[in-house]
Design a protein around this motif. Structure first.
Motif, short mmCIF file in Angstrom:
data_model
loop_
_atom_site.label_atom_id
_atom_site.label_comp_id
_atom_site.label_asym_id
_atom_site.label_seq_id
_atom_site.Cartn_x
_atom_site.Cartn_y
_atom_site.Cartn_z
N ALA A 65 0.84 -1.21 0.00
CA ALA A 65 0.00 0.00 0.00
C ALA A 65 0.87 1.25 0.00
O ALA A 65 0.63 2.18 -0.79
CB ALA A 65 -0.93 -0.02 1.22
N LEU A 66 1.88 1.28 0.85
CA LEU A 66 2.78 2.44 0.92
C LEU A 66 3.50 2.65 -0.41
O LEU A 66 3.63 3.77 -0.88
CB LEU A 66 3.78 2.27 2.06
N GLY A 67 3.94 1.55 -1.02
CA GLY A 67 4.65 1.62 -2.29
C GLY A 67 3.78 2.13 -3.43
O GLY A 67 4.28 2.67 -4.42
N ARG A 68 2.48 1.97 -3.29
CA ARG A 68 1.53 2.45 -4.31
C ARG A 68 0.99 3.83 -3.98
O ARG A 68 0.08 4.33 -4.65
CB ARG A 68 0.37 1.46 -4.45
N GLY A 69 1.52 4.46 -2.92
CA GLY A 69 1.14 5.81 -2.58
C GLY A 69 -0.02 5.96 -1.62
O GLY A 69 -0.49 7.07 -1.37
N PHE A 70 -0.50 4.86 -1.07
CA PHE A 70 -1.57 4.92 -0.08
C PHE A 70 -0.99 5.15 1.31
O PHE A 70 0.09 4.66 1.62
CB PHE A 70 -2.36 3.60 -0.04
N HIS A 71 -1.73 5.85 2.15
CA HIS A 71 -1.43 5.86 3.57
C HIS A 71 -1.90 4.49 4.08
O HIS A 71 -3.02 4.08 3.77
CB HIS A 71 -2.17 6.97 4.29
N ALA A 72 -1.07 3.78 4.82
CA ALA A 72 -1.40 2.44 5.30
C ALA A 72 -1.71 2.50 6.78
O ALA A 72 -0.86 2.88 7.59
CB ALA A 72 -0.25 1.48 5.04
N ALA A 91 8.94 -0.65 10.57
CA ALA A 91 9.35 0.71 10.92
C ALA A 91 10.77 0.99 10.46
O ALA A 91 11.07 2.09 9.97
CB ALA A 91 9.23 0.91 12.43
N ARG A 92 11.65 0.02 10.60
CA ARG A 92 13.05 0.20 10.19
C ARG A 92 13.17 0.33 8.68
O ARG A 92 13.94 1.15 8.17
CB ARG A 92 13.89 -0.97 10.69
N ASP A 93 12.41 -0.45 7.94
CA ASP A 93 12.53 -0.49 6.48
C ASP A 93 11.82 0.66 5.78
O ASP A 93 12.19 1.01 4.66
CB ASP A 93 11.97 -1.80 5.93
N TYR A 94 10.80 1.24 6.42
CA TYR A 94 10.04 2.28 5.74
C TYR A 94 10.74 3.63 5.93
O TYR A 94 10.93 4.10 7.05
CB TYR A 94 8.60 2.34 6.25
#
Length: 182
Positions: A65-72, A91-94
């Protein structure tokens, strides 16, 4: 605005779904609601153990979802036993903004709230007592604790404000595209 990762955890009956519903209603399209119960119970039909296949899948859905521009917005009981590692990795990866909230509601209040829900007959107060984990906070990432003194509206407004998803605040900074729909 970069996509926001928002995690809302708490015991059954603490108001998690109501809060996410309020955030989505206020913000509008663009918020992906990732429900632990749906992924665990409906997709995987799992019992809720620390090694369930649904746990890493919840993280993958949030990443997608984050990668597609959505707030997750990830929502559920999600006890630290089983979920802490997945949340730490997420959290670490984002690289974007991440917010973690824990709804800290006393057991008696969760039972009272549960009795008002459509699914009140789905499980008993005795079952809720078995699942209840007081102050089941993550060590990292740190969670913002919201207690029973915060109303539903105040909780939703706080999350909108702290995460930058408050539509009124966005309009104030001159987001002309949002005003004209263009």
């Amino acid at each position: 605005m970069d996509p926001r990762l928002i995690v809302i955890r708490g015991n059954s009956g603490s108001g998690k779904s109501s809060v996410v519903g309020g955030v989505r209603a206020a913000y509008g399209p663009g918020v992906a609601w990732i429900e632990q119960d749906y992924v665990r119970r409906t997709i995987f039909q799992e019992p809720g153990r620390p090694d369930d296949a649904s746990i890493p899948m919840i993280g993958q859905i949030a990443r997608h979802a984050l990668g597609r521009g959505f707030h997750a917005v990830v929502e559920g009981i999600m006890p630290t036993l089983g979920y802490a590692e997945m949340f730490a990795e997420l959290a670490r990866d984002y690289a974007g903004s991440a917010y973690f909230y824990y709804l800290d509601i006393p057991f008696e209040e969760t039972v009272r709230r549960h009795a008002t829900r459509e699914k009140a007959s789905a499980f008993t107060a005795e079952a809720m007592a078995e699942w209840y984990r007081p102050q089941d906070l993550l060590e990292w990432p740190r969670e913002t604790v919201i207690d029973q003194t915060s109303s539903l509206d105040a909780t939703v407004q706080r999350i909108l404000r702290e995460t930058g998803l408050d539509p009124a605040a966005q309009l104030q900074v001159g987001d002309d595209d949002r005003l004209t729909g263009g």
